[in-house]
Motif scaffolding. Sequence first.
Motif, PDB file in Angstrom:
ATOM      1  N   ILE A 134       5.625  19.210 -15.767  1.00 18.85           N
ATOM      2  CA  ILE A 134       6.974  18.717 -15.507  1.00 18.85           C
ATOM      3  C   ILE A 134       7.870  19.847 -15.003  1.00 18.85           C
ATOM      4  O   ILE A 134       8.800  19.629 -14.221  1.00 18.85           O
ATOM      5  N   TYR A 135       7.568  21.091 -15.415  1.00 17.45           N
ATOM      6  CA  TYR A 135       8.321  22.230 -14.897  1.00 17.45           C
ATOM      7  C   TYR A 135       8.091  22.359 -13.390  1.00 17.45           C
ATOM      8  O   TYR A 135       9.043  22.521 -12.613  1.00 17.45           O
ATOM      9  N   GLU A 136       6.831  22.303 -12.987  1.00 17.92           N
ATOM     10  CA  GLU A 136       6.504  22.442 -11.564  1.00 17.92           C
ATOM     11  C   GLU A 136       7.098  21.299 -10.748  1.00 17.92           C
ATOM     12  O   GLU A 136       7.563  21.502  -9.626  1.00 17.92           O
ATOM     13  N   LYS A 137       7.101  20.098 -11.320  1.00 13.33           N
ATOM     14  CA  LYS A 137       7.691  18.949 -10.633  1.00 13.33           C
ATOM     15  C   LYS A 137       9.187  19.166 -10.437  1.00 13.33           C
ATOM     16  O   LYS A 137       9.730  18.891  -9.358  1.00 13.33           O
ATOM     17  N   THR A 138       9.849  19.672 -11.481  1.00 15.29           N
ATOM     18  CA  THR A 138      11.291  19.923 -11.404  1.00 15.29           C
ATOM     19  C   THR A 138      11.595  21.024 -10.401  1.00 15.29           C
ATOM     20  O   THR A 138      12.537  20.928  -9.613  1.00 15.29           O
ATOM     21  N   GLU A 139      10.784  22.060 -10.411  1.00 12.75           N
ATOM     22  CA  GLU A 139      10.980  23.167  -9.478  1.00 12.75           C
ATOM     23  C   GLU A 139      10.826  22.692  -8.029  1.00 12.75           C
ATOM     24  O   GLU A 139      11.571  23.122  -7.139  1.00 12.75           O
ATOM     25  N   LEU A 144      13.819  21.024  -2.335  1.00 14.80           N
ATOM     26  CA  LEU A 144      13.998  20.010  -1.301  1.00 14.80           C
ATOM     27  C   LEU A 144      15.159  20.378  -0.383  1.00 14.80           C
ATOM     28  O   LEU A 144      16.029  21.184  -0.725  1.00 14.80           O
ATOM     29  N   GLU A 145      15.188  19.748   0.778  1.00 14.00           N
ATOM     30  CA  GLU A 145      16.332  19.915   1.669  1.00 14.00           C
ATOM     31  C   GLU A 145      17.549  19.236   1.057  1.00 14.00           C
ATOM     32  O   GLU A 145      17.422  18.333   0.208  1.00 14.00           O
TER      33      GLU A 145
END
Length: 269
Positions: A134-139, A144-145
Amino acid sequence: MNNQMLQNKLSADCESCFGLCCVALPYAKSADFAFDKGAGVPCQNLQKDYCCGIHNKLRDEGFKGCTVYECFGAGQKVSQVTYRGLDWRNQPDTAKEMFDVFPIMQQLHEMLLYLDESMKLGDAKPLYGGLRSIYEKTEQLTNLESAEILKLDIPAHRAEVNGFLLKTSELVRSRVKNRKQPRGKNLFGARLIGADLRGSDLRGALLIAANLKGADMRVCDFIGADLRDADLSDANLEGSFFLTQAQINSSKGNAETKLPSTLNRPTHW
């Protein structure tokens, strides 16, 4: 500081920011601010180099609110990564969008801070895989643009993150035997002198002006707790988690207050 370092930094680096918190956010004249300021309006103390003209005397000048705000690194991320170093003064057509992106990024970075802390807590080891995911998903969301960031469903993502933080909290606090949870979360002005609050769930608790002198607050969950003017003199907060520097800065304390090793004693104590 290069972009990779900026992406991984979860505390404010004002020198790499375009003064976003001093422009994007509104505030009203109160005990925390000396005058009114609208959203998107530069604070009159903001200088051309994006530094605060009264940074070293904010409290004396009536801006205590500025001293307890934390962007968790969102300011430099938006300034140098999302907008690639193009500031709102020289690119005025991007100003409103940048100011709208900033508070969203601030929320994402706050989530990253709590998730990062969770992965450093030994008691949360059974959750490390899910926390990392979930950390990587949030990062990824933070990279994102700008147009995509504005479309994010932040409440939905926060709920997903919160599920992991709740599990983390229970695992960490479970090692405290005979936990004594205070009644309710509205503890405004409560007299809790010397109280045994070890292992308490203080998530979202209103501890404004509470008297916590000498309280034992070890291994407590402080996520979202309001500690404005709470008296933590002689209190023990060692081992407590999800506690930010901004929360501590908003409180009162003394040389005997014991804090988690990751936090600094405020200069005004």
